[in-house]
Design an enzyme around this catalytic site. Structure first.
Site, PDB file in Angstrom:
ATOM      1  N   CYS A   1       2.980   6.570  -0.672  1.00 42.02           N
ATOM      2  CA  CYS A   1       1.907   7.002  -1.580  1.00 42.02           C
ATOM      3  C   CYS A   1       1.552   8.478  -1.443  1.00 42.02           C
ATOM      4  CB  CYS A   1       0.663   6.128  -1.413  1.00 42.02           C
ATOM      5  SG  CYS A   1      -0.165   6.262   0.195  1.00 42.02           S
TER       6      CYS A   1
ATOM      7  N   HIS B   1      -4.548   4.701   1.548  1.00 42.83           N
ATOM      8  CA  HIS B   1      -3.751   4.713   0.320  1.00 42.83           C
ATOM      9  C   HIS B   1      -4.351   5.700  -0.673  1.00 42.83           C
ATOM     10  CE1 HIS B   1      -0.781   3.098  -2.399  1.00 42.83           C
ATOM     11  NE2 HIS B   1      -1.702   2.844  -3.326  1.00 42.83           N
TER      12      HIS B   1
ATOM     13  N   HIS C   1       0.760   5.181  -8.460  1.00 40.96           N
ATOM     14  CA  HIS C   1       0.843   5.255  -6.999  1.00 40.96           C
ATOM     15  C   HIS C   1       2.141   4.628  -6.528  1.00 40.96           C
ATOM     16  CE1 HIS C   1      -0.600   0.903  -6.362  1.00 40.96           C
ATOM     17  NE2 HIS C   1      -0.545   1.100  -7.665  1.00 40.96           N
TER      18      HIS C   1
END
Length: 192
Positions: free
Chosen positions: A82, A134, A146
């Site tokens: 990510c 994240h 993402h």
């Protein structure tokens, strides 16, 4: 495979429509028409209504990476995580260098509430963790791009999973404007 099939179908429908019309478009009109078709196509794929001010470079970048496998620590088309995806996007789309980890990236942003998110803002999550674990890029309409465990994808902040772990949004560009103006003021002061 679906991407390729959709692209071919769109291309063939455009060719068929052009073959049926007898007017010869001017280069400017043709360019505008192509951009409009691209926006319509990307809007349908990503589930985001694009406006005249939408950053097409952002949406093309995301589209090109969709389906890239996830790999922790990865930073290539063979596998990406990510933060590397976010770093790569900001480098190529916004010509901005950002840090490598989601926690470090968060330290570079101005916080933004979920309701005030704009296209290109960052979204941060604390997934099964007390710290940020994240990061994704907001596209609009509560959707974000993402690198998830299933690969690069577009998800919704309204999805129960992401809604549960959403932490904060952040605006990178505002933060950089402030940082740049502060450093230029420092550069102007004489040093002893």
């Amino acid at each position: 495979m679906k991407k390729i099939t959709l692209a071919i179908a769109l291309f063939l429908s455009v060719l068929a429509a052009k073959a049926q019309t007898k007017t010869i478009p001017t280069p400017a009109a043709e360019s505008t028409e192509q951009e409009s078709l691209a926006k319509d196509y990307l809007s349908q794929i990503m589930g985001v209504a694009m406006s005249a001010t939408s950053n097409m470079k952002l949406f093309h970048f995301v589209y090109d990476w969709i389906g890239t496998p996830y790999r922790f620590g990865g930073s290539s088309r063979k596998g990406i995580d990510c933060s590397a995806f976010t770093k790569q996007l900001y480098s190529e789309v916004f010509n901005t260098t950002i840090r490598r980890s989601s926690r470090d990236i968060f330290s570079m942003v101005s916080p933004v509430s979920k309701d005030d998110l704009k296209e290109g803002d960052l979204v941060f999550f604390k997934i099964h963790s007390r710290s940020i674990s994240h990061v994704g890029i907001y596209l609009g309409n509560n959707r974000f791009a993402h690198a998830s465990s299933k690969g690069v994808a577009i998800s919704s902040l309204d999805d129960a999973y992401y809604s549960r772990f959403f932490y904060k949004g952040g605006r990178m560009l505002e933060s950089f404007k402030n940082e740049l103006s502060a450093s230029s003021e420092t550069d102007e002061e004489p040093s002893n």
